[in-house]
Scaffold this motif. Structure first.
Motif, PDB file in Angstrom:
ATOM      1  N   LYS A 115     -10.955  -1.827 -23.479  1.00 12.13           N
ATOM      2  CA  LYS A 115     -10.764  -0.468 -22.999  1.00 12.13           C
ATOM      3  C   LYS A 115      -9.356  -0.294 -22.453  1.00 12.13           C
ATOM      4  CE  LYS A 115     -12.404   0.779 -18.888  1.00 12.13           C
ATOM      5  NZ  LYS A 115     -13.244   0.980 -17.670  1.00 12.13           N
ATOM      6  N   VAL A 116      -8.956   0.935 -22.301  1.00 12.05           N
ATOM      7  CA  VAL A 116      -7.739   1.276 -21.569  1.00 12.05           C
ATOM      8  C   VAL A 116      -8.177   1.837 -20.228  1.00 12.05           C
ATOM      9  CG1 VAL A 116      -5.691   2.739 -21.489  1.00 12.05           C
ATOM     10  CG2 VAL A 116      -6.426   1.750 -23.670  1.00 12.05           C
ATOM     11  N   GLN A 117      -7.741   1.200 -19.147  1.00 16.55           N
ATOM     12  CA  GLN A 117      -8.165   1.617 -17.816  1.00 16.55           C
ATOM     13  C   GLN A 117      -7.265   2.716 -17.283  1.00 16.55           C
ATOM     14  OE1 GLN A 117     -10.938   0.553 -15.756  1.00 16.55           O
ATOM     15  NE2 GLN A 117     -10.219   2.518 -14.975  1.00 16.55           N
ATOM     16  N   ASP A 118      -7.850   3.869 -17.033  1.00 11.70           N
ATOM     17  CA  ASP A 118      -7.114   4.959 -16.404  1.00 11.70           C
ATOM     18  C   ASP A 118      -6.992   4.700 -14.906  1.00 11.70           C
ATOM     19  OD1 ASP A 118      -6.686   6.392 -18.725  1.00 11.70           O
ATOM     20  OD2 ASP A 118      -8.487   7.612 -18.493  1.00 11.70           O
ATOM     21  N   VAL A 119      -5.807   4.922 -14.371  1.00  9.65           N
ATOM     22  CA  VAL A 119      -5.555   4.679 -12.948  1.00  9.65           C
ATOM     23  C   VAL A 119      -4.725   5.818 -12.377  1.00  9.65           C
ATOM     24  CG1 VAL A 119      -5.602   2.163 -13.277  1.00  9.65           C
ATOM     25  CG2 VAL A 119      -3.402   3.383 -13.280  1.00  9.65           C
ATOM     26  N   LEU A 120      -4.822   5.965 -11.061  1.00  7.95           N
ATOM     27  CA  LEU A 120      -3.934   6.822 -10.295  1.00  7.95           C
ATOM     28  C   LEU A 120      -3.135   5.946  -9.338  1.00  7.95           C
ATOM     29  CD1 LEU A 120      -6.410   9.703  -9.328  1.00  7.95           C
ATOM     30  CD2 LEU A 120      -4.876   9.603 -11.299  1.00  7.95           C
ATOM     31  N   LEU A 121      -1.905   6.314  -9.093  1.00  8.13           N
ATOM     32  CA  LEU A 121      -1.090   5.603  -8.111  1.00  8.13           C
ATOM     33  C   LEU A 121      -1.338   6.226  -6.744  1.00  8.13           C
ATOM     34  CD1 LEU A 121       2.302   5.330 -10.043  1.00  8.13           C
ATOM     35  CD2 LEU A 121       0.245   3.888 -10.218  1.00  8.13           C
ATOM     36  N   GLU A 122      -1.730   5.397  -5.787  1.00  2.00           N
ATOM     37  CA  GLU A 122      -1.981   5.892  -4.434  1.00  2.00           C
ATOM     38  C   GLU A 122      -0.659   5.974  -3.678  1.00  2.00           C
ATOM     39  OE1 GLU A 122      -4.729   5.041  -0.471  1.00  2.00           O
ATOM     40  OE2 GLU A 122      -4.848   3.689  -2.191  1.00  2.00           O
ATOM     41  N   VAL A 123      -0.374   7.152  -3.146  1.00  2.00           N
ATOM     42  CA  VAL A 123       0.890   7.395  -2.449  1.00  2.00           C
ATOM     43  C   VAL A 123       0.592   7.764  -0.999  1.00  2.00           C
ATOM     44  CG1 VAL A 123       3.029   8.722  -2.425  1.00  2.00           C
ATOM     45  CG2 VAL A 123       1.894   8.238  -4.617  1.00  2.00           C
ATOM     46  N   ASN A 124       1.235   7.088  -0.088  1.00  2.00           N
ATOM     47  CA  ASN A 124       1.078   7.374   1.343  1.00  2.00           C
ATOM     48  C   ASN A 124       2.105   8.431   1.731  1.00  2.00           C
ATOM     49  OD1 ASN A 124       0.748   7.415   4.098  1.00  2.00           O
ATOM     50  ND2 ASN A 124       0.940   5.214   4.379  1.00  2.00           N
ATOM     51  N   VAL A 125       1.789   9.681   1.421  1.00  2.00           N
ATOM     52  CA  VAL A 125       2.730  10.771   1.663  1.00  2.00           C
ATOM     53  C   VAL A 125       2.979  10.964   3.152  1.00  2.00           C
ATOM     54  CG1 VAL A 125       3.141  13.242   1.354  1.00  2.00           C
ATOM     55  CG2 VAL A 125       2.064  11.922  -0.483  1.00  2.00           C
ATOM     56  N   SER A 126       1.938  10.831   3.959  1.00  3.01           N
ATOM     57  CA  SER A 126       2.062  11.104   5.396  1.00  3.01           C
ATOM     58  C   SER A 126       2.820  10.017   6.147  1.00  3.01           C
ATOM     59  CB  SER A 126       0.669  11.247   6.014  1.00  3.01           C
ATOM     60  OG  SER A 126      -0.016  10.000   6.017  1.00  3.01           O
ATOM     61  N   GLY A 127       2.881   8.820   5.571  1.00  2.00           N
ATOM     62  CA  GLY A 127       3.552   7.716   6.240  1.00  2.00           C
ATOM     63  C   GLY A 127       2.744   7.066   7.342  1.00  2.00           C
ATOM     64  N   GLU A 128       1.469   7.432   7.456  1.00  2.00           N
ATOM     65  CA  GLU A 128       0.628   6.844   8.498  1.00  2.00           C
ATOM     66  C   GLU A 128       0.383   5.365   8.220  1.00  2.00           C
ATOM     67  OE1 GLU A 128      -2.563   9.838  10.134  1.00  2.00           O
ATOM     68  OE2 GLU A 128      -2.424  10.042   7.961  1.00  2.00           O
ATOM     69  N   GLU A 129       0.516   4.536   9.240  1.00  2.00           N
ATOM     70  CA  GLU A 129       0.317   3.099   9.065  1.00  2.00           C
ATOM     71  C   GLU A 129      -1.119   2.758   8.725  1.00  2.00           C
ATOM     72  OE1 GLU A 129       1.763   0.901  12.370  1.00  2.00           O
ATOM     73  OE2 GLU A 129       3.851   1.547  12.130  1.00  2.00           O
ATOM     74  N   SER A 130      -2.042   3.608   9.117  1.00  2.00           N
ATOM     75  CA  SER A 130      -3.453   3.341   8.857  1.00  2.00           C
ATOM     76  C   SER A 130      -3.850   3.587   7.411  1.00  2.00           C
ATOM     77  CB  SER A 130      -4.331   4.213   9.765  1.00  2.00           C
ATOM     78  OG  SER A 130      -4.087   5.592   9.514  1.00  2.00           O
ATOM     79  N   LYS A 131      -2.984   4.196   6.626  1.00  2.00           N
ATOM     80  CA  LYS A 131      -3.306   4.537   5.244  1.00  2.00           C
ATOM     81  C   LYS A 131      -2.593   3.602   4.271  1.00  2.00           C
ATOM     82  CE  LYS A 131      -4.567   9.407   5.686  1.00  2.00           C
ATOM     83  NZ  LYS A 131      -4.810   9.380   7.118  1.00  2.00           N
ATOM     84  N   SER A 132      -3.273   3.318   3.174  1.00  2.00           N
ATOM     85  CA  SER A 132      -2.686   2.508   2.110  1.00  2.00           C
ATOM     86  C   SER A 132      -1.841   3.383   1.202  1.00  2.00           C
ATOM     87  CB  SER A 132      -3.797   1.836   1.302  1.00  2.00           C
ATOM     88  OG  SER A 132      -4.596   1.003   2.114  1.00  2.00           O
ATOM     89  N   GLY A 133      -1.133   2.741   0.297  1.00  2.00           N
ATOM     90  CA  GLY A 133      -0.356   3.467  -0.697  1.00  2.00           C
ATOM     91  C   GLY A 133       1.113   3.146  -0.627  1.00  2.00           C
ATOM     92  N   VAL A 134       1.798   3.419  -1.723  1.00  2.00           N
ATOM     93  CA  VAL A 134       3.240   3.218  -1.747  1.00  2.00           C
ATOM     94  C   VAL A 134       3.912   4.411  -1.075  1.00  2.00           C
ATOM     95  CG1 VAL A 134       3.231   1.827  -3.833  1.00  2.00           C
ATOM     96  CG2 VAL A 134       3.452   4.315  -4.029  1.00  2.00           C
ATOM     97  N   ALA A 135       5.083   4.200  -0.571  1.00  2.00           N
ATOM     98  CA  ALA A 135       5.879   5.306  -0.056  1.00  2.00           C
ATOM     99  C   ALA A 135       6.288   6.195  -1.227  1.00  2.00           C
ATOM    100  CB  ALA A 135       7.111   4.774   0.660  1.00  2.00           C
ATOM    101  N   PRO A 136       6.466   7.484  -0.997  1.00  2.00           N
ATOM    102  CA  PRO A 136       6.851   8.371  -2.102  1.00  2.00           C
ATOM    103  C   PRO A 136       8.069   7.889  -2.876  1.00  2.00           C
ATOM    104  CG  PRO A 136       6.224   9.664  -0.190  1.00  2.00           C
ATOM    105  CD  PRO A 136       6.221   8.236   0.263  1.00  2.00           C
ATOM    106  N   GLY A 137       9.034   7.330  -2.183  1.00  2.00           N
ATOM    107  CA  GLY A 137      10.238   6.865  -2.862  1.00  2.00           C
ATOM    108  C   GLY A 137      10.024   5.647  -3.739  1.00  2.00           C
ATOM    109  N   GLN A 138       8.877   4.979  -3.587  1.00  2.00           N
ATOM    110  CA  GLN A 138       8.583   3.786  -4.385  1.00  2.00           C
ATOM    111  C   GLN A 138       7.643   4.075  -5.553  1.00  2.00           C
ATOM    112  OE1 GLN A 138       6.937   1.353  -1.271  1.00  2.00           O
ATOM    113  NE2 GLN A 138       8.934   0.521  -0.679  1.00  2.00           N
TER     114      GLN A 138
END
Length: 233
Positions: A115-138
């Protein structure tokens, strides 16, 4: 009010909000986040018309997807390396890819399953330390890192907004939408066509997300929790 009635009510509200935002209701998919309920809760939502469900634990998505293969299962939790084969086996869409080291593992698990796995990139837009995700610039670098892998298809971006302030949430969602547009503009035609999803908005703030351009809203408590107070949204 039971799960069936709540699901139908929320689905109608999502459609109406899309119209108010000048959008086609068919552009916004409601994912019923079923992580707090068992099989009977999923069955009730299915009876009401739900087809997309979100789970945040590999064991739960395996069990529920095995019981209800007719549904589309979304993995919305933290991706753990050792559980990637289980996630890929069950998930139609993984919302929470943010570690580059997981891309090759997802690709290999998907290749083994054909199969081809569909994914979304998780982005930590708010910059909160409690949230996962890459920074928008990354996010651009992570998107480029996925390109060599034939069994991983990046469909868009996901974020979670800070709770408690709808204006802040709306700004967060608009920031993600702008980032999505910039990244999409840099893709070739084939990848740009597939890069069409924005997963943002939950029970407390999904309306703000729809107005900001969400194509997927992840709603759990408003569907499954009879203690959810609509007035608190």
């Amino acid at each position: 009010m039971g799960i069936e009635e709540r699901y139908r009510r929320v689905a109608q509200q999502v459609a109406q909000t899309a119209r108010e935002a000048g959008r086609d209701p068919g552009e916004v998919r409601l994912v019923a986040v079923s992580k707090t309920v068992g099989l009977s809760g999923v069955e009730a939502a299915l009876a009401a018309g739900a087809r997309d469900f979100g789970e945040n634990r590999p064991d739960a998505i395996k069990k529920k997807a095995g019981e209800y293969p007719q549904a589309r299962w979304h993995f919305i939790g933290n991706v753990q390396s050792r559980r990637i084969p289980d996630i890929v086996q069950c998930a139609s869409l993984v919302h929470s890819l943010y570690q580059e080291r997981h891309v090759a593992r997802i690709d290999e698990a998907a290749r083994r399953l054909g199969k081809v796995q569909d994914v979304l990139l998780e982005v930590n837009v708010s910059g909160e330390e409690s949230k996962s995700g890459v920074a928008p610039g990354q996010a651009g670098a992570l998107l480029r890192a996925c390109e060599p892998f034939a069994n991983v298809r990046v469909r868009g971006l996901m974020t979670m907004a800070p709770q408690g302030d709808k204006a802040v949430a709306h700004a967060c969602f608009e920031d993600l939408a702008r980032l999505h547009a910039r990244l999409r503009d840099g893709l070739d035609a084939q990848r740009a066509d597939a890069f069409d999803e924005l997963s943002m908005g939950m029970s407390e703030d999904w309306q703000e997300a729809v107005f900001a351009g969400a194509t997927i809203v992840r709603i759990g408590r408003a569907v499954f929790d009879d203690a959810f107070d609509e007035a608190d949204r």
